[in-house]
Design a protein around this motif. Structure first.
Motif, PDB file in Angstrom:
ATOM      1  N   PRO A   1     -49.597  76.741  -1.602  1.00 47.05           N
ATOM      2  CA  PRO A   1     -50.088  76.219  -0.312  1.00 47.05           C
ATOM      3  C   PRO A   1     -49.752  77.154   0.843  1.00 47.05           C
ATOM      4  O   PRO A   1     -49.140  76.753   1.833  1.00 47.05           O
ATOM      5  CB  PRO A   1     -49.352  74.880  -0.195  1.00 47.05           C
ATOM      6  N   SER A   2     -50.154  78.399   0.720  1.00 49.37           N
ATOM      7  CA  SER A   2     -49.734  79.425   1.669  1.00 49.37           C
ATOM      8  C   SER A   2     -50.894  80.348   1.998  1.00 49.37           C
ATOM      9  O   SER A   2     -51.824  80.527   1.199  1.00 49.37           O
ATOM     10  CB  SER A   2     -48.584  80.238   1.063  1.00 49.37           C
TER      11      SER A   2
ATOM     12  N   ARG B   1     -54.659  69.649   7.652  1.00 52.32           N
ATOM     13  CA  ARG B   1     -53.257  69.397   7.944  1.00 52.32           C
ATOM     14  C   ARG B   1     -53.078  68.876   9.360  1.00 52.32           C
ATOM     15  O   ARG B   1     -53.683  69.398  10.296  1.00 52.32           O
ATOM     16  CB  ARG B   1     -52.428  70.674   7.759  1.00 52.32           C
TER      17      ARG B   1
ATOM     18  N   ILE C   1     -44.981  67.280   4.305  1.00 53.00           N
ATOM     19  CA  ILE C   1     -44.867  68.571   3.618  1.00 53.00           C
ATOM     20  C   ILE C   1     -44.344  69.603   4.600  1.00 53.00           C
ATOM     21  O   ILE C   1     -44.753  69.630   5.764  1.00 53.00           O
ATOM     22  CB  ILE C   1     -46.230  69.022   3.060  1.00 53.00           C
TER      23      ILE C   1
ATOM     24  N   ASP D   1     -44.343  73.261   5.900  1.00 55.28           N
ATOM     25  CA  ASP D   1     -45.129  74.495   5.890  1.00 55.28           C
ATOM     26  C   ASP D   1     -44.134  75.655   5.859  1.00 55.28           C
ATOM     27  O   ASP D   1     -43.580  76.051   6.892  1.00 55.28           O
ATOM     28  CB  ASP D   1     -46.016  74.573   7.136  1.00 55.28           C
TER      29      ASP D   1
ATOM     30  N   GLU E   1     -39.875  66.635   2.601  1.00 54.13           N
ATOM     31  CA  GLU E   1     -40.938  67.595   2.871  1.00 54.13           C
ATOM     32  C   GLU E   1     -40.888  68.802   1.945  1.00 54.13           C
ATOM     33  O   GLU E   1     -41.890  69.502   1.772  1.00 54.13           O
ATOM     34  CB  GLU E   1     -40.899  68.068   4.337  1.00 54.13           C
TER      35      GLU E   1
ATOM     36  N   TRP F   1     -44.103  70.232  -0.779  1.00 53.17           N
ATOM     37  CA  TRP F   1     -44.579  71.612  -0.950  1.00 53.17           C
ATOM     38  C   TRP F   1     -44.503  71.939  -2.439  1.00 53.17           C
ATOM     39  O   TRP F   1     -43.428  72.112  -2.993  1.00 53.17           O
ATOM     40  CB  TRP F   1     -43.711  72.558  -0.128  1.00 53.17           C
ATOM     41  N   HIS F   2     -45.641  72.039  -3.110  1.00 48.63           N
ATOM     42  CA  HIS F   2     -45.683  72.098  -4.564  1.00 48.63           C
ATOM     43  C   HIS F   2     -45.457  73.482  -5.155  1.00 48.63           C
ATOM     44  O   HIS F   2     -45.519  73.648  -6.371  1.00 48.63           O
ATOM     45  CB  HIS F   2     -47.023  71.547  -5.066  1.00 48.63           C
TER      46      HIS F   2
END
Length: 756
Positions: free
Chosen positions: A152-153, A201, A224, A226, A543, A547-548
């Protein structure tokens, strides 16, 4: 050596000066001087000039009657030439420098013009290579991880991967503007980023509002972090200070609860977000070929797929492609899950422990209860808005090289029940959030498909390329101990028989190496996050669960991993890569070696190296970095957590838990297993429910436990402040804070009271 110089004031051996006569230009040697005799030999040797080339006879393998004759440069002639031209000392230096330049030139040419098919040896040039996967498999690993929502980046993809298509990223929202030409694959170029097609988001402004400002709010379920934003404010490589990073973490999570100073606009510090459902543009992706079918997908016209630029491990075969991968996981936002707990991302905290249960795992579990959303502040299970994490403590019965006996599981629970430090966590109130697990090395290794058929032929205890062999006669059946000394002193000094570190001189090295392997196995088999047992939780990890992606954290000033905190997705492509690579490198799971695995394979982006400010805020200061602006508290050595200097010892009691690296997720105190958290009250102080264990420790030895003041506290007797240490250390304050929550004297860090 001949001399023709004039020495006007040379002394005799008796100290009387004499005047030297002018030399007759003929060599003169003293028969009584050893050095002169050596000089005479050098002078005579110069008469016979050695040849530049000599013949060397080398045996031929498998041929006993023949030898290979090689013509090589004569090293003696080289040395004579260098000393005659530049002098003895300077000539030797010139000769060494010339040889170094020759070796460097050879390997520089090999690096520049060599291909993957020509595996040049690399002695004297760092560690040997570790790579065993071809580029084709590395590309498939990236595509699987990105397609499963584990990236997720917006960070760039390494160009060395040569991805010919732009990977579709369901964990990243679409960009507002189309991809720039520099990021879009074109003919002869490769993908440099992923294409976001995931939920939008919404970044949260988290803060306490009057009158509820005494405690910070719990994180919003499903929120989540970031970590791209976190890296912008915390990355040591970008000269970011730990002190500033912790302030951003505090403000962004609302941990400053009513103590926020006016800072102007802090929107850039918002790093926690929620995903909005039903706005995904995700379509279909063929993960075997990487061809995206969403509108506007681009593909590169380059069809090259050579392995040039990749350096394979010597004496090892490439892993036969393709790497076996299950179908990618379908990414779902938190709001789209049927229940708060995602089975593909179980919220499990793993810890590994060897030896008698002491105050170290006791404090780790207490800090877990004090900070995480366990739902124990209500008689009923929590509502469907949050997923309760679990704490799994894996206990290895005995020394690392021992084999568990058939009754090990029964013995484990019996020992835990009798141990005052462990018994409180067997209470039924904790059964849904705390579990004790028996570690069996053979069973766990066989449970990993990538290892089970081959690990027995490797060195199980290998750390940083240094294997530790265990003689077969030293491998014994393990047994549990309940805090008592077992075996003779000679056995304790024997590294093979140690079960836990009782002092700095009897460090249990084998158990540490075993834990390096265990953390990867546990996360790969069961999912979750592994933490070293010398870790204290400092805030809710909600959070971070959201973030997976996989992550560890930075090794202080070095761009290497420290896996004291490790998140690895269950049965992931990255995990398969790590296990197969480690297997081909003799089962080396040391963090430095793992750093080399991912770097050489260009997979560092899939195992994010977070700043140590998040989990190890004192580390840079203990190595003399950022001393001008240190965080609070200021530790120059890790032992100051247990022995706070007198000049600073007013801070622990005055500031308390809120003044300890506020904003960080955890604190790693780096070993010190032999130092008690609370020397004056070295027992579990949890109130009347667990008074039996307290009495047991306070009565042992029979005459009581001596405190730091020299007083003796007897069971069920009153005590005064004079019996306690006057200035409490940070470790003591943390222990007593957590215990007060279990006793019911105070709420936890979020203002919630434990209900029984």
């Amino acid at each position: 050596m001949a001399t023709s110089a004039y020495f006007p004031n040379q002394k005799r051996q008796n100290g009387i000066q004499r005047r030297m006569s002018v030399s007759n230009a003929l060599p003169v040697y003293s028969s009584s001087s050893t050095s002169s005799a050596v000089q005479e030999k050098y002078a005579r040797r110069g008469v016979h000039v050695a040849p530049w080339l000599i013949t060397v006879s080398v045996p031929i393998p498998c041929v006993r009657t023949r030898r290979l004759r090689l013509v090589v440069l004569n090293p003696r002639r080289l040395h004579t030439f260098a000393t005659a031209r530049f002098g003895r000392k300077r000539g030797s230096l010139v000769l060494c420098f010339g040889l170094f330049l020759l070796v460097f030139t050879v390997f520089a040419l090999a690096k520049r013009f060599g291909t993957h098919a020509k595996q040049w040896p690399t002695p004297f040039i760092g560690d040997p290579p570790t790579l065993v996967f071809k580029r084709e498999d590395l590309q498939r690993i990236w595509r699987w991880e990105v397609g499963s929502g584990h990236y997720p980046s917006r960070r760039r993809i390494p160009q060395q991967l040569r991805l010919k298509t732009t990977p579709v990223n369901p964990a990243l929202p679409p960009q507002r503007s189309p991809l720039s030409p520099s990021l879009t694959p074109q003919a002869g170029r490769y993908a440099a980023s992923t294409r976001g097609v995931g939920p939008k988001r919404v970044y949260l402004d988290i803060q306490s509002h009057p009158p509820n400002v005494a405690y910070p709010p719990r994180p919003v379920p499903g929120s989540i972090a970031d970590l791209d934003v976190v890296m912008e404010h915390c990355d040591f490589s970008e000269k970011k200070f730990v002190r500033d990073c912790l302030e951003v973490l505090r403000v962004g999570a609302g941990l400053d609860n009513g103590k926020r100073m006016r800072r102007g606009n802090v929107d850039d510090w918002k790093y926690i977000y929620l995903e909005q459902a039903d706005n995904s543009t995700y379509s279909e992706v063929d993960y075997e070929t990487g061809v995206a079918t969403y509108p506007g997908a681009t593909q590169s016209g380059d069809t090259s797929d050579a392995d040039s630029g990749l350096t394979k491990r010597r004496n090892a075969e490439w892993e036969a492609p393709p790497i076996p991968l299950r179908p990618p996981i379908k990414y779902q936002p938190f709001t789209a899950l049927p229940s708060p707990c995602d089975p593909e991302n179980p919220r499990l905290f793993h810890m590994f422990w060897t030896g008698p249960f002491t105050d170290k795992p006791y404090i780790a579990i207490l800090s877990f209860l004090f900070t995480q959303n366990t739902g124990l502040h209500t008689h009923h299970p929590p509502d469907n808005s949050a997923c309760r994490p679990q704490f799994w403590l894996w206990i290895n019965p005995g020394p690392a090289a021992a084999v568990p006996n058939p009754t090990a599981l029964h013995d484990m629970y019996k020992t835990l029940k009798e141990n005052p430090w462990a018994a409180p966590f067997l209470h039924p109130r904790f059964k849904d959030v705390i579990q004790f697990k028996l570690w069996n090395t053979t069973e766990q290794m066989d449970g990993v498909p990538e290892l089970k058929d081959e690990w027995r032929s490797r060195d199980l205890f290998n750390s940083g390329g240094v294997p530790y062999s265990i003689p077969a006669d030293k491998v014994k059946e393990s047994s549990f101990t309940n805090g008592t000394e077992t075996g003779s002193k000679g056995q304790e000094e024997d590294m093979v028989n140690r079960a836990g570190s009782k002092s700095s001189s009897t460090y249990d090295r084998l158990s540490v190496i075993l834990s390096d392997i265990a953390r990867f196995i546990l996360c790969h088999r069961f999912g979750g996050i592994y933490l070293d047992a010398d870790t204290i939780f400092l805030r809710d990890w909600e959070e971070l669960w959201g973030w997976h992606g996989a992550f560890a954290y930075r090794w202080s000033r070095l761009e290497k991993y420290n896996t004291a905190v490790l998140h690895l997705n269950k049965n992931s492509a990255l995990g398969k890569f790590l296990f197969r690579t480690a297997l081909k490198n003799n089962m080396d799971f040391h963090p430095m070696t793992v750093s080399k695995y991912t770097k050489e394979a260009h997979l560092e982006g899939l195992l994010l190296r977070l700043p140590d400010a998040l989990f190890d805020s004192a580390w840079l200061n203990t190595e003399d970095y950022q001393m001008s602006r240190p965080p609070q508290p200021f530790f120059t050595n890790f032992d100051q957590f247990f022995d706070t200097p007198p000049m600073e010892s007013a801070a622990p009691q005055t500031l308390g838990f809120e003044g300890f690296f506020r904003g960080a997720y955890s604190y790693h105190y780096h070993n010190f297993w032999w130092k008690p958290f609370d020397p004056a009250r070295n027992w579990p102080d949890l109130g009347h429910r667990f008074i039996a264990g307290e009495r047991k420790l306070r009565a042992s030895p029979p005459e009581g436990i001596s405190t730091t003041t020299g007083a003796v506290i007897k069971p069920d007797k009153g005590e005064t402040a004079e019996d306690d240490k006057r200035d409490l250390d940070w470790a003591t304050v943390m222990k007593r804070t957590f215990e007060a929550y279990i006793r019911g004297d105070t709420p936890n860090m979020y203002g919630e009271w434990l209900e029984w």
